[in-house]
Design a protein around this motif. Structure first.
Motif: not given
Length: 756
Positions: A176, A180, A185, A419, A426, A437
């Motif tokens: 992830q 990002r 996302n 998502e 973030l 991000s």
């Protein structure tokens, strides 16, 4: 000794049918486990491997996410867990020579069972544009292909990064982070197709999208309701917990359209008496019609409110919000409508009510039978309403228990595979890594397929799993995949997704849970989170299947270096060299993981905080647990049609097919069967043993057909039918999804029957 894989697909034209079993596990499970393990691993490797499964110094089973207690058995695994381990620890190998002998067109004709039986993939493989078969490729070239495709995109949002629940916490966090930092996302995951409905409902009602109970809570409960779940096949070790609860005096209600052997009687293979006699688990079996659960729980809630002194008024006053609106809606619950929706009788519901009222500590467990309907989220909210009425959240022996189906699917979400990430997550990620991000929401699984179909996404990178086999509307999905410019699968073994590709394709072979993982700093371990929020380590003990394999963290780190280059200040090389450095960063980003490396070094790991469970604090928008009042829904079945649910066989884990039998349901030698109530079959002219095409009906008028299924007269609920996935995924329309969660409605498909 281990045996060779099948040379050809076994015939499945004439499955045999016997009466369903009335008990699960016991001596037959032991025998079947040993036969499967010996075929894949041989005798010595079987002993060396299985004795490490789910041990504190061993590896986490790659199967389900059921937790272990502090005291472990020597054999801390179930039959299906042993199958999962055997398939990963197999001595069979898929080499470049295999791919030379089997072009893509040949692989596309093979069953998922045959593909999976071939063994472990040993080298990175590449399908060039216009090529007819995969060829070996170096890791350096593979990452160069990835970089070519990803950096050529017009937008980072044209890339999709899918995660399977097998992925470790360390790999998921890096995955992830890379997505990002790359700028998207778009992080769909397998949870989108299973417990997304649970997370949606629980986040709204109690403020955290996870279950609130521990294994010890199950042992202390007065009443356990098991709704829309078949633990005997899907979570067999749960049967031991139910047995222990029964021995302490608990009652069990099972709510399901099919009777299942596991909840009828459990023959515990850990004890001689258990194997011989077993323990009856169900005190009440409610054979509900598919999709009738919300109506059942709504009426139960009305009846609880009408019973003198049955509600916990102090808890409701101090810890909940929205009671008045909910109560007004619940009072409208109607007996006649509920009996129609559920197919139950009034005495059955009254017996369930009496058991609810007699219980001071109630747990409700559920799985896909509740989550994969249009009204799934509303149904789970109604379950929460029942628990809130009697103060059954935040006390020992009580709470919500969504039973996760894959060993780290919950941990992947905790690590940020989502998502629609929370802004606070973030913010913490950006602060730790000095990145920015994206804030816009990405695509879930269904929207990812739509994006591929519509040309809005061009690259699919799948971290494990079987994306093509797990997703709905097979023909639409496969056509969408073929529009991609590149498809990439990080895999241990072959599956259908390797045979349905974009213009170019990569297979990146990875270490499994059973494999030793040695990096530049020495031997590594990874971590996982079970279905009840316990985080613990996992260490493989076998030599890797090939010297050409990379671990999942290493694959992500090298991909990031190839794609992001010198512009990235993230220490990807250090992350690959030493996974402890990943955990140090997780500790600074994700609440509950402070001092991660120290806590996970403890035998058995540590439990994550859970505010509703630990302190009756509910981090919702209202600051309290929320009652909800959705309109009651249930499927309406047109004349001459049945409502089909897709389900697993006993020789299956998710889309991995271990064999062609469903021992507990009495079906052997084939998977293309449809189970129909004998009375419904008589009305529809479906003779037992006849063959039929299943045709689903949806508002778009598109014909979706699953051909040639053998009819099995089976004691399903009236108006309902059942058949195995992924063979029936073709019948599930892409836009038939749950409200709010967008989970495919694979448990409520209207079908008609046509001659085969």
């Amino acid at each position: 000794m281990a045996t060779k894989p099948p040379a050809g697909d076994p015939a499945q034209d004439a499955p045999q049918v016997a009466p369903p079993k009335r008990a699960a596990a016991g001596l037959p499970a032991i025998g079947h486990t040993l036969r499967i393990a010996q075929k894949q691993m041989g005798v010595a490797r079987t002993a060396r491997t299985l004795l490490k499964v789910n041990q504190k110094d061993g590896f986490d089973c790659p199967g389900c996410a059921w937790p272990e207690g502090d005291k472990r058995h020597t054999a801390e695994f179930c039959e299906n867990g042993a199958k999962a381990v055997a398939e990963e620890a197999t001595l069979r190998r898929v080499t470049p020579e295999f791919f030379a002998a089997h072009p893509l067109a040949d692989l596309a004709t093979r069953s998922g069972y045959w593909l999976g039986q071939q063994g472990r993939i040993t080298q990175p493989m590449y399908l060039a544009e216009g090529g007819d078969r995969y060829e070996a490729i170096s890791w350096e070239r593979a990452f160069a292909v990835l970089a070519e495709e990803l950096t050529a995109l017009d937008s980072p949002d044209e890339a999709l990064f899918y995660t399977s629940g097998r992925t470790s916490n360390e790999a998921a966090f890096l995955f992830q982070l890379f997505a990002r930092e790359f700028g998207t996302n778009n992080l769909p995951d397998c949870s989108n197709m299973c417990h997304e409905s649970s997370g949606s409902a629980l986040n709204e009602t109690i403020g955290i999208g996870k279950g609130s109970v521990s294994l010890e809570d199950l042992h202390q409960a007065d009443l356990i309701i098991v709704a829309g779940q078949n633990p005997g096949t899907n979570h067999p070790r749960m049967l031991s917990a139910l047995e222990q609860a029964k021995s302490a005096g608990a009652k069990i209600i099972s709510v399901n359209p099919l009777p299942e052997a596991g909840t009828e009687r459990f023959k515990n293979p850990q004890t001689p008496l258990g194997m011989l006699k077993g323990t009856a688990l169900n005190d009440l079996f409610l054979q509900i019609r598919i999709g009738g659960d919300q109506a059942l729980f709504r009426l139960l809630n009305k009846l609880v409110m009408e019973a003198d002194g049955a509600t916990d008024e102090t808890f409701i006053r101090e810890h909940t919000h929205g009671y008045e609106e909910f109560a007004a809606a619940a009072k409208k619950a109607d007996w006649a409508e509920t009996l129609t929706a559920t197919g139950l009788t009034r005495p059955e519901i009254e017996q369930a009510l009496a058991m609810v009222l007699a219980s001071e500590r109630t747990i409700v467990c559920w799985a896909m039978g509740l989550t994969q309907h249009k009204h799934a989220v509303a149904t789970i909210r109604e379950v929460v309403n029942l628990l809130l009425l009697r103060g059954n959240i935040g006390r020992p022996g009580a709470g919500v228990c969504p039973v996760r189906g894959h060993s780290n699917v919950q941990g992947d979400r905790t690590m940020g595979i989502f998502e629609r990430p929370a802004p606070a997550f973030l913010d913490a990620l950006d602060k730790e890594f000095g990145i920015t991000s994206p804030r816009g929401h990405g695509f879930d699984v269904v929207r990812s397929i739509e994006a591929l179909r519509d040309g809005k996404a061009k690259v699919l990178f799948a971290m494990g799993g079987n994306f093509v086999g797990a997703t709905p509307d097979t023909e639409v999905t496969e056509a969408a995949i073929r529009r991609a410019s590149l498809t990439v699968h990080v895999s241990t073994k072959l599956n259908r997704s390797h045979a349905v590709t974009g213009r170019r394709a990569l297979i990146l072979p990875t270490l499994g849970r059973t494999d030793k993982d040695v990096q530049a700093s020495g031997k590594q371990f990874v971590t996982v989170e079970d279905s009840m929020g316990m985080v613990h380590s996992s260490r493989g003990n076998l030599a890797p299947a090939s010297p050409h394999l990379l671990s999942e963290p290493a694959i992500v780190a090298r991909m990031a270096r190839a794609v992001l280059g010198a512009a990235s200040a993230t220490p990807w090389e250090e992350f690959e060299r030493d996974y402890a450095s990943i955990r140090d960063r997780i500790a600074r980003v994700i609440p509950g993981f402070e001092d991660f490396n120290t806590k996970v070094a403890r035998p058995g790991g540590f439990r994550l905080p859970h505010a509703p469970r630990d302190e009756r604090r509910f981090p919702t928008t209202t600051g309290k647990a929320n009652f909800t009042a959705a309109p009651v829904e249930y499927p309406k079945i047109p004349e001459g049609r049945l409502l089909l649910q897709t389900l697993r066989s006993h020789d299956q884990y998710n889309t991995t097919i271990y064999g062609l039998d469903d021992r507990y349901r009495g079906i052997t030698g084939g998977r293309r069967v449809v189970m129909v109530n004998p009375e419904d079959a008589a009305e529809l002219g479906l003779a037992d043993g006849s063959y039929t095409d299943l045709v689903s009906e949806w508002r778009d008028g598109v014909e979706r057909r699953a051909p040639r299924f053998r009819v099995v007269h089976y004691p399903t609920a009236r108006g309902c039918a059942a058949a195995y996935y992924p063979e029936t995924n073709v019948l599930v329309p892409l836009d038939s999804t749950a409200d709010t969660s967008n989970t495919p409605a694979s448990k409520s498909v209207v079908v008609r029957f046509e001659p085969a």
